[in-house]
Design an enzyme around this catalytic site. Structure first.
Site, PDB file in Angstrom:
ATOM      1  CE  LYS A 227      15.669 -19.805  -4.215  1.00 46.73           C
ATOM      2  NZ  LYS A 227      14.432 -19.851  -4.683  1.00 46.73           N
TER       3      LYS A 227
ATOM      4  CB  ILE B  10       9.783 -15.895   1.576  1.00 48.43           C
ATOM      5  CG1 ILE B  10       9.845 -15.315   0.193  1.00 48.43           C
ATOM      6  CG2 ILE B  10       8.460 -15.814   2.090  1.00 48.43           C
ATOM      7  CD1 ILE B  10      10.026 -13.706   0.266  1.00 48.43           C
TER       8      ILE B  10
ATOM      9  CG  HIS C  26       8.187 -25.679  -2.369  1.00 46.27           C
ATOM     10  ND1 HIS C  26       9.287 -26.152  -2.688  1.00 46.27           N
ATOM     11  CD2 HIS C  26       7.354 -26.100  -3.714  1.00 46.27           C
ATOM     12  CE1 HIS C  26       9.492 -26.368  -3.786  1.00 46.27           C
ATOM     13  NE2 HIS C  26       8.316 -26.372  -4.425  1.00 46.27           N
TER      14      HIS C  26
ATOM     15  NE  ARG D 140      11.943 -32.383 -13.512  1.00 48.14           N
ATOM     16  CZ  ARG D 140      11.505 -32.438 -12.463  1.00 48.14           C
ATOM     17  NH1 ARG D 140      10.399 -33.425 -11.895  1.00 48.14           N
ATOM     18  NH2 ARG D 140      12.140 -32.226 -11.215  1.00 48.14           N
TER      19      ARG D 140
END
Length: 444
Positions: free
Chosen positions: A167, A212, A217, A301
């Site tokens: 990532k 995973i 999510h 945000r």
């Protein structure tokens, strides 16, 4: 004068540093609360709905419409010219840019969002993970060290065990992210991830995490104020994605019961208190089949999918943002948060799902949205879909007494929606909602 009173930062006119349905969403709440609004626009958006519906409008981009909304000096100057004393960044473009938050502060403008320090702390995945571990938040085993050599990363991937996720430490939206199933493919995928991260964010640094298998999510919506109060507003399930970007979001999650919701919510609240966070935020987790959850990242945000939370709580999250930014307490205790029914949102995008989700542009010849749904958009028949911006053109949200009620209502709404002239993912979304796995609440 009390401490609460002395920390107030009142404002009257809000410049919205965004476009389209995002700007219209903020204008709607701001107007209802008596605030004046200022729209900004590129030359490509001169005739856009958000420009017409704001109290004032300032052009910030000529001749590069793709970059105008990202030009911090132009946005600060637009605020000065219009007399705005606050800036709402929306939930795209510069919403998570610490330099923009700092520039607003330096210009004497109220930034309707967290501090530049908080954005900076949580904007880097490696640094955020260290902070969350210190706060007791469960994190995925991995590597976020300074040694970014290919040899060290390959060794760490082997130690973690495959499959491994690479990532990018900066940014999001799935860019700079690769799933690696074996040591043999690691070097090539590492180079690919770094190249994409450098291109998208100007930073090739990556972290590694254990992958995973078949996770959900799950994200937790939080609000915190400068007086030390923090609450969570439950979870959203954002598991249905394409290219690591969300397509369908719902609240509550079919996989989260009251006990798990309380545990995840308490974890999220503890995290924002630990970093003295202020405003709206979302902590994103991966949830495995055994009910274990792991921190992924924090979005500092308001999220695109916030309407599903509004639907089940009855709260206006933009109104809460304005309240907190003005220095007032969030005004809601955790025990006062109530959840009612189920809500599902789909993202209608100008893209061809049968051609690799290729973005589309052109003239929307006929645009008619179903009245039985909440539809967030900025379009009308004859509107131009420019090629410069994100492909999402609308969000359709259904709220029902049960998940099946909401799913059925949303499917009917998609059937009734008319979007002709530009190819969209409308039929694809309908197929997703009708899929047996999604209908059973089993999508990962």
């Amino acid at each position: 004068m009390t401490a609460e009173t002395s920390s107030r930062t009142p404002f009257r006119k809000i410049l919205i540093a965004n476009r389209g349905e995002i700007a219209l969403r903020i204008i709607r709440t701001a107007r209802a609360l008596g605030y004046r609004t200022v729209a900004v626009h590129s030359t490509a958006d001169a005739g856009a709905r958000h420009v017409r519906e704001a109290d004032q409008a300032v052009c910030i981009g000529d001749p590069l419409p793709a970059q105008s909304y990202l030009c911090i000096p132009a946005l600060i100057e637009a605020a000065r010219r219009s007399g705005a004393d606050a800036v709402h960044p929306g939930y795209g473009f510069l919403a998570e840019n610490e330099d923009f938050a700092q520039a607003c502060h330096d210009a004497g403008l109220v930034f309707i969002g967290p501090s530049a320090e908080a954005i900076r702390a949580m904007g880097n995945k490696a640094g955020a993970k260290v902070l969350m571990q210190a706060a007791g938040v469960p994190c995925i085993p991995g590597y976020q060290g300074e040694d970014q050599s290919e040899a060290r990363l390959a060794d760490e991937a082997g130690r973690i065990g495959f499959p491994v996720m690479i990532k990018a430490t900066a940014g999001g939206g799935g860019r700079g992210m690769r799933l690696v199933n074996s040591a043999a493919e690691f070097p090539e995928l590492l180079r690919s991830a770094r190249s994409e991260a450098q291109s998208a964010f100007g930073d090739p640094e990556v972290i590694l995490e254990r992958a995973i298998v078949r996770p959900r999510h799950i994200e937790i919506q939080v609000f915190a104020d400068r007086h030390g109060h923090a609450i969570h507003l439950g979870e959203r399930d954002c598991s249905v994605q394409r290219r690591h970007q969300k397509l369908i979001e719902e609240a509550p999650s079919p996989a989260v019961d009251a006990a798990l919701r309380a545990r995840m919510g308490a974890t999220a609240v503890a995290a924002v208190k630990a970093i003295r966070y202020e405003g709206a935020g979302t902590l994103e987790f991966l949830l495995d089949a055994e009910g274990r959850y792991y921190f992924m990242e924090m979005n500092t945000r308001l999220q695109v999918e916030h309407p599903v939370t509004e639907a089940i709580t009855g709260l206006d999250l933009v109104a809460l943002q304005l309240r907190v930014a003005a220095g007032e307490p969030v005004g809601i205790a955790q025990e006062d948060v109530r959840f009612s029914g189920h809500a599902i949102e789909v993202r209608l995008c100008a893209e061809d799902a049968d051609q690799g989700f290729m973005p589309q542009s052109g003239t929307m010849a006929l645009w008619q949205m179903p009245p039985q749904l909440r539809v967030e958009h900025a379009l009308q028949s004859g509107a131009e879909i420019p090629p410069y911006y994100d492909s999402m053109i609308a969000k359709l949200i259904a709220h029902g007494d049960s998940r099946e009620d909401a799913r059925r209502l949303l499917m009917a709404g998609l059937e009734d929606a008319v979007a002709l002239g530009v190819t969209t993912n409308q039929a694809f979304l309908h197929r997703c909602l009708g899929h047996d796995v999604f209908a059973a609440g089993g999508a990962t």
